[in-house]
Design a protein around this motif. Structure first.
Motif, PDB file in Angstrom:
ATOM      1  N   GLY A 101      -6.444 -10.323   5.651  1.00 34.34           N
ATOM      2  CA  GLY A 101      -7.325 -10.420   4.493  1.00 34.34           C
ATOM      3  C   GLY A 101      -6.579 -10.745   3.215  1.00 34.34           C
ATOM      4  O   GLY A 101      -5.374 -10.509   3.088  1.00 34.34           O
ATOM      5  N   ASP A 102      -7.276 -11.313   2.241  1.00 32.52           N
ATOM      6  CA  ASP A 102      -6.718 -11.594   0.916  1.00 32.52           C
ATOM      7  C   ASP A 102      -6.986 -10.441  -0.045  1.00 32.52           C
ATOM      8  O   ASP A 102      -6.188 -10.181  -0.950  1.00 32.52           O
ATOM      9  CB  ASP A 102      -7.344 -12.869   0.340  1.00 32.52           C
ATOM     10  N   VAL A 103      -8.121  -9.769   0.145  1.00 30.43           N
ATOM     11  CA  VAL A 103      -8.494  -8.627  -0.677  1.00 30.43           C
ATOM     12  C   VAL A 103      -8.920  -7.493   0.245  1.00 30.43           C
ATOM     13  O   VAL A 103      -9.714  -7.707   1.172  1.00 30.43           O
ATOM     14  CB  VAL A 103      -9.648  -8.975  -1.650  1.00 30.43           C
ATOM     15  N   PHE A 104      -8.377  -6.299  -0.005  1.00 29.56           N
ATOM     16  CA  PHE A 104      -8.776  -5.113   0.757  1.00 29.56           C
ATOM     17  C   PHE A 104      -9.680  -4.255  -0.125  1.00 29.56           C
ATOM     18  O   PHE A 104      -9.376  -4.010  -1.294  1.00 29.56           O
ATOM     19  CB  PHE A 104      -7.559  -4.292   1.182  1.00 29.56           C
TER      20      PHE A 104
ATOM     21  N   ASN B 113      -8.227   4.373  -9.823  1.00 29.85           N
ATOM     22  CA  ASN B 113      -9.417   3.833  -9.180  1.00 29.85           C
ATOM     23  C   ASN B 113     -10.113   4.959  -8.424  1.00 29.85           C
ATOM     24  O   ASN B 113      -9.495   5.953  -8.058  1.00 29.85           O
ATOM     25  CB  ASN B 113      -9.055   2.728  -8.199  1.00 29.85           C
ATOM     26  N   SER B 114     -11.371   4.775  -8.158  1.00 30.28           N
ATOM     27  CA  SER B 114     -12.097   5.758  -7.365  1.00 30.28           C
ATOM     28  C   SER B 114     -12.040   5.370  -5.890  1.00 30.28           C
ATOM     29  O   SER B 114     -12.201   4.198  -5.537  1.00 30.28           O
ATOM     30  CB  SER B 114     -13.558   5.839  -7.818  1.00 30.28           C
ATOM     31  N   GLY B 115     -11.837   6.367  -5.029  1.00 30.09           N
ATOM     32  CA  GLY B 115     -11.833   6.104  -3.594  1.00 30.09           C
ATOM     33  C   GLY B 115     -13.187   5.648  -3.097  1.00 30.09           C
ATOM     34  O   GLY B 115     -13.297   5.028  -2.040  1.00 30.09           O
ATOM     35  N   ALA B 116     -14.249   5.959  -3.872  1.00 26.68           N
ATOM     36  CA  ALA B 116     -15.585   5.548  -3.465  1.00 26.68           C
ATOM     37  C   ALA B 116     -15.683   4.038  -3.360  1.00 26.68           C
ATOM     38  O   ALA B 116     -16.344   3.502  -2.462  1.00 26.68           O
ATOM     39  CB  ALA B 116     -16.624   6.077  -4.454  1.00 26.68           C
ATOM     40  N   LEU B 117     -15.026   3.301  -4.276  1.00 24.96           N
ATOM     41  CA  LEU B 117     -15.011   1.836  -4.222  1.00 24.96           C
ATOM     42  C   LEU B 117     -13.876   1.300  -5.073  1.00 24.96           C
ATOM     43  O   LEU B 117     -13.837   1.526  -6.282  1.00 24.96           O
ATOM     44  CB  LEU B 117     -16.343   1.254  -4.720  1.00 24.96           C
ATOM     45  N   ALA B 118     -12.958   0.578  -4.438  1.00 21.53           N
ATOM     46  CA  ALA B 118     -11.875  -0.079  -5.162  1.00 21.53           C
ATOM     47  C   ALA B 118     -11.452  -1.329  -4.397  1.00 21.53           C
ATOM     48  O   ALA B 118     -11.548  -1.390  -3.168  1.00 21.53           O
ATOM     49  CB  ALA B 118     -10.681   0.864  -5.344  1.00 21.53           C
ATOM     50  N   PHE B 119     -10.993  -2.342  -5.145  1.00 27.89           N
ATOM     51  CA  PHE B 119     -10.568  -3.617  -4.587  1.00 27.89           C
ATOM     52  C   PHE B 119      -9.081  -3.817  -4.892  1.00 27.89           C
ATOM     53  O   PHE B 119      -8.652  -3.573  -6.032  1.00 27.89           O
ATOM     54  CB  PHE B 119     -11.348  -4.774  -5.224  1.00 27.89           C
ATOM     55  N   TYR B 120      -8.312  -4.290  -3.916  1.00 23.66           N
ATOM     56  CA  TYR B 120      -6.877  -4.510  -4.099  1.00 23.66           C
ATOM     57  C   TYR B 120      -6.476  -5.857  -3.511  1.00 23.66           C
ATOM     58  O   TYR B 120      -6.980  -6.252  -2.447  1.00 23.66           O
ATOM     59  CB  TYR B 120      -6.051  -3.424  -3.394  1.00 23.66           C
ATOM     60  N   ARG B 121      -5.577  -6.546  -4.191  1.00 19.66           N
ATOM     61  CA  ARG B 121      -4.957  -7.698  -3.542  1.00 19.66           C
ATOM     62  C   ARG B 121      -4.196  -7.194  -2.329  1.00 19.66           C
ATOM     63  O   ARG B 121      -3.501  -6.170  -2.391  1.00 19.66           O
ATOM     64  CB  ARG B 121      -4.028  -8.424  -4.502  1.00 19.66           C
ATOM     65  N   ALA B 122      -4.317  -7.911  -1.237  1.00 14.60           N
ATOM     66  CA  ALA B 122      -3.767  -7.422   0.022  1.00 14.60           C
ATOM     67  C   ALA B 122      -2.256  -7.193  -0.054  1.00 14.60           C
ATOM     68  O   ALA B 122      -1.730  -6.268   0.560  1.00 14.60           O
ATOM     69  CB  ALA B 122      -4.092  -8.408   1.146  1.00 14.60           C
ATOM     70  N   GLY B 123      -1.562  -8.019  -0.823  1.00 21.32           N
ATOM     71  CA  GLY B 123      -0.113  -7.874  -0.924  1.00 21.32           C
ATOM     72  C   GLY B 123       0.303  -6.533  -1.483  1.00 21.32           C
ATOM     73  O   GLY B 123       1.330  -5.973  -1.073  1.00 21.32           O
ATOM     74  N   VAL B 124      -0.473  -5.990  -2.409  1.00 23.41           N
ATOM     75  CA  VAL B 124      -0.172  -4.677  -2.986  1.00 23.41           C
ATOM     76  C   VAL B 124      -0.201  -3.608  -1.904  1.00 23.41           C
ATOM     77  O   VAL B 124       0.697  -2.756  -1.807  1.00 23.41           O
ATOM     78  CB  VAL B 124      -1.198  -4.337  -4.094  1.00 23.41           C
ATOM     79  N   VAL B 125      -1.233  -3.639  -1.067  1.00 20.39           N
ATOM     80  CA  VAL B 125      -1.393  -2.625  -0.023  1.00 20.39           C
ATOM     81  C   VAL B 125      -0.310  -2.784   1.046  1.00 20.39           C
ATOM     82  O   VAL B 125       0.257  -1.793   1.520  1.00 20.39           O
ATOM     83  CB  VAL B 125      -2.799  -2.725   0.601  1.00 20.39           C
ATOM     84  N   ARG B 126      -0.019  -4.018   1.423  1.00 20.84           N
ATOM     85  CA  ARG B 126       0.994  -4.231   2.461  1.00 20.84           C
ATOM     86  C   ARG B 126       2.365  -3.737   2.009  1.00 20.84           C
ATOM     87  O   ARG B 126       3.130  -3.170   2.795  1.00 20.84           O
ATOM     88  CB  ARG B 126       1.063  -5.715   2.831  1.00 20.84           C
ATOM     89  N   ARG B 127       2.690  -3.966   0.728  1.00 20.03           N
ATOM     90  CA  ARG B 127       4.021  -3.580   0.245  1.00 20.03           C
ATOM     91  C   ARG B 127       4.219  -2.069   0.212  1.00 20.03           C
ATOM     92  O   ARG B 127       5.343  -1.585   0.338  1.00 20.03           O
ATOM     93  CB  ARG B 127       4.254  -4.175  -1.152  1.00 20.03           C
ATOM     94  N   CYS B 128       3.141  -1.323   0.029  1.00 21.42           N
ATOM     95  CA  CYS B 128       3.318   0.135  -0.053  1.00 21.42           C
ATOM     96  C   CYS B 128       3.045   0.824   1.286  1.00 21.42           C
ATOM     97  O   CYS B 128       3.093   2.058   1.359  1.00 21.42           O
ATOM     98  CB  CYS B 128       2.422   0.721  -1.141  1.00 21.42           C
ATOM     99  N   ALA B 129       2.749   0.050   2.329  1.00 22.52           N
ATOM    100  CA  ALA B 129       2.512   0.639   3.653  1.00 22.52           C
ATOM    101  C   ALA B 129       3.749   1.401   4.108  1.00 22.52           C
ATOM    102  O   ALA B 129       4.880   0.934   3.980  1.00 22.52           O
ATOM    103  CB  ALA B 129       2.169  -0.457   4.659  1.00 22.52           C
ATOM    104  N   GLY B 130       3.548   2.579   4.634  1.00 21.29           N
ATOM    105  CA  GLY B 130       4.655   3.445   5.067  1.00 21.29           C
ATOM    106  C   GLY B 130       4.955   4.478   4.000  1.00 21.29           C
ATOM    107  O   GLY B 130       4.853   5.690   4.235  1.00 21.29           O
ATOM    108  N   ALA B 131       5.312   4.026   2.790  1.00 19.19           N
ATOM    109  CA  ALA B 131       5.586   4.964   1.701  1.00 19.19           C
ATOM    110  C   ALA B 131       4.312   5.659   1.248  1.00 19.19           C
ATOM    111  O   ALA B 131       4.317   6.861   0.941  1.00 19.19           O
ATOM    112  CB  ALA B 131       6.226   4.222   0.528  1.00 19.19           C
ATOM    113  N   TYR B 132       3.212   4.926   1.228  1.00 16.12           N
ATOM    114  CA  TYR B 132       1.942   5.475   0.740  1.00 16.12           C
ATOM    115  C   TYR B 132       1.469   6.637   1.606  1.00 16.12           C
ATOM    116  O   TYR B 132       1.128   7.704   1.106  1.00 16.12           O
ATOM    117  CB  TYR B 132       0.900   4.365   0.715  1.00 16.12           C
TER     118      TYR B 132
END
Length: 445
Positions: A164-167, A238-257
């Motif tokens: 995906g481009d946006v999560f 952001n609220s967990g109820a609804l938030a949008f992220y560029r996919a690269g941001v989420v991929r880069r923090c995978a593991g540490a998050y």
């Protein structure tokens, strides 16, 4: 149940005039309060500082709905959007409504991932209905059940490999407005924007006194501090109820998050602020007031108190983290300092007054009540910026009139809970409030 809907009304001229008038009354009331304090040099200066620490109140009214230039619409429509829905002991009907609202979006999503984090509740009927409806609309789906490891692990499950481009992170007890995805994608026309916070409304706002109070508190907050942060392009939560992220941001923090720790313990709460901060490190973070989501709020005080303490503990930990790691030149560092200075001033005032025999208690009480009332009505004016399909104009006027009850609730209930949460912030955990289904869609109407 008919899926809820809402319209962002913005800031009409009449509302702007009301804000100007009530803000003037607020400033006058604070000046009266300063004059009622003992005639020393520190009193007026202290209250002037306290007023300045509410910098976000006028700034938040500068926020506007973010629109994409006409030439950028095609690019936004081409984005692959993956919606991740972590589930743990959710009411089946609430989950059904959540997933139905995703499939009913005016801007279709590409994929929906449901991750059941070891729930004790069976969802077979919900899953079959959802997968059938998604297939008919051409939306890809996955439904995975994992051992119970906490919300962060459920949120990140398989996203590192997702194309995906946006999560989109969506809570399983939340129902999207039909245009939520379309509106939430609009800010991404600016390549510097890395995350977008949605606008949170209470779904079960008529579910007893707790639901009504939560409805009064949610909207002024999300259109308060979050709106002011968005004007600066530096939303911190952001609220967990609804938030949008560029996919690269989420991929880069995978593991540490998923594996953050505090005082040697796994940190599972306050996940939203950590994802937001990773986005902030990469660029701009904003709030889109027209990307709306309706979420179930606790209907019983015990559930409400546990939820609030969990949120407050997480926020206390995150504030310590910001103060430790952010540079002194950061706006977020100083806004965090301002929040804590404000709390300290409010706590120190009673002590200072009790030790001074020259205080005119009647004048202080009258001026303080007037200042607090005016300030809360400024915040409550935001109730008129959203028109809900299930709420009449009269109901909005009544909610506005009852705004002082929300202020009293913050003072009498939330402030003591905040003090307790700060002192016990080392007690970090997983979901915290979901040993079983605690609020249902039918009961929460």
């Amino acid at each position: 149940m008919t899926d809820p809907s809402a319209e962002y009304a913005g800031h009409p001229r009449l509302l702007a005039l009301l804000v100007t008038g009530v803000t003037g009354v607020t400033v006058w009331s604070v000046a009266r309060l300063a004059a009622a304090l003992p005639g020393n040099d520190a009193g007026p200066a202290t209250w002037l500082l306290a007023a300045m620490l509410l910098w976000w109140l006028p700034l938040s009214w500068c926020e506007r709905r973010i629109t994409a230039p006409p030439g950028e619409r095609a690019g936004l429509d081409a984005l692959r959007v993956t919606v991740q829905v972590p589930v743990y002991n959710e009411d089946p009907e609430a989950l059904r409504a959540c997933l139905r609202s995703v499939l009913a979006q005016s801007r279709p999503v590409t994929r929906v991932r449901v991750v059941d984090d070891g729930s004790h509740v069976p969802y077979d009927d919900v899953r079959h209905a959802f997968e059938s409806a998604a297939a008919a609309r051409g939306v890809e789906t996955t439904w995975d059940r994992t051992p119970n490891r906490g919300k962060r692990h459920a949120q990140m499950h398989a996203l590192a490999e997702d194309d995906g481009d946006v999560f989109v992170t969506l809570d399983s007890d939340s129902v999207l407005d039909r245009h939520a995805v379309r509106e939430g994608l609009a800010p991404f026309a600016d390549p510097r924007v890395q995350s977008v916070a949605g606008q949170v409304l209470v779904l079960n706002r008529t579910a007893g006194p707790i639901g009504r109070l939560t409805g009064l508190l949610y909207l002024p907050f999300t259109l308060g501090l979050r709106s002011a942060g968005s004007v600066l392009r530096k939303v911190t939560l952001n609220s967990g109820a609804l938030a949008f992220y560029r996919a690269g941001v989420v991929r880069r923090c995978a593991g540490a998050y998923e594996n953050e720790r505090f005082r040697g313990r796994p940190m599972q709460m306050n996940d939203d602020s950590l994802l937001t901060f990773h986005a902030l490190l990469a660029g701009r973070t904003v709030h889109q007031p027209s990307a709306m989501v309706f979420t179930l709020a606790p209907a019983r005080f015990g559930h409400y108190a546990r939820q609030q303490v969990r949120w407050m503990r997480g926020t206390a930990v995150r504030h310590l983290w910001w103060l430790r790691y952010l540079p002194l030149t950061s706006v977020i560092f100083w806004t965090t300092v301002a929040q804590h200075l404000h709390l300290l001033l409010m706590a120190a005032l009673p002590v200072a007054l009790l030790t001074d025999r020259q205080v005119d208690w009647g004048a202080v009480a009258a001026a303080g009540a007037q200042a607090g009332l005016a300030m809360n009505y400024v915040m409550a004016l935001r109730l008129f910026t959203v028109r809900r399909g299930d709420e009449s104009a009269g109901a909005r006027l009544l909610a506005f009139a009852l705004a002082p009850l929300a202020a009293l609730w913050r003072l009498v209930v939330l402030r003591p809970l905040l003090a307790y949460a700060v002192l016990t912030c080392h007690r970090v955990g997983r979901w915290g409030t979901r040993g079983g289904v605690e609020v249902g869609l039918t009961a929460g109407k």
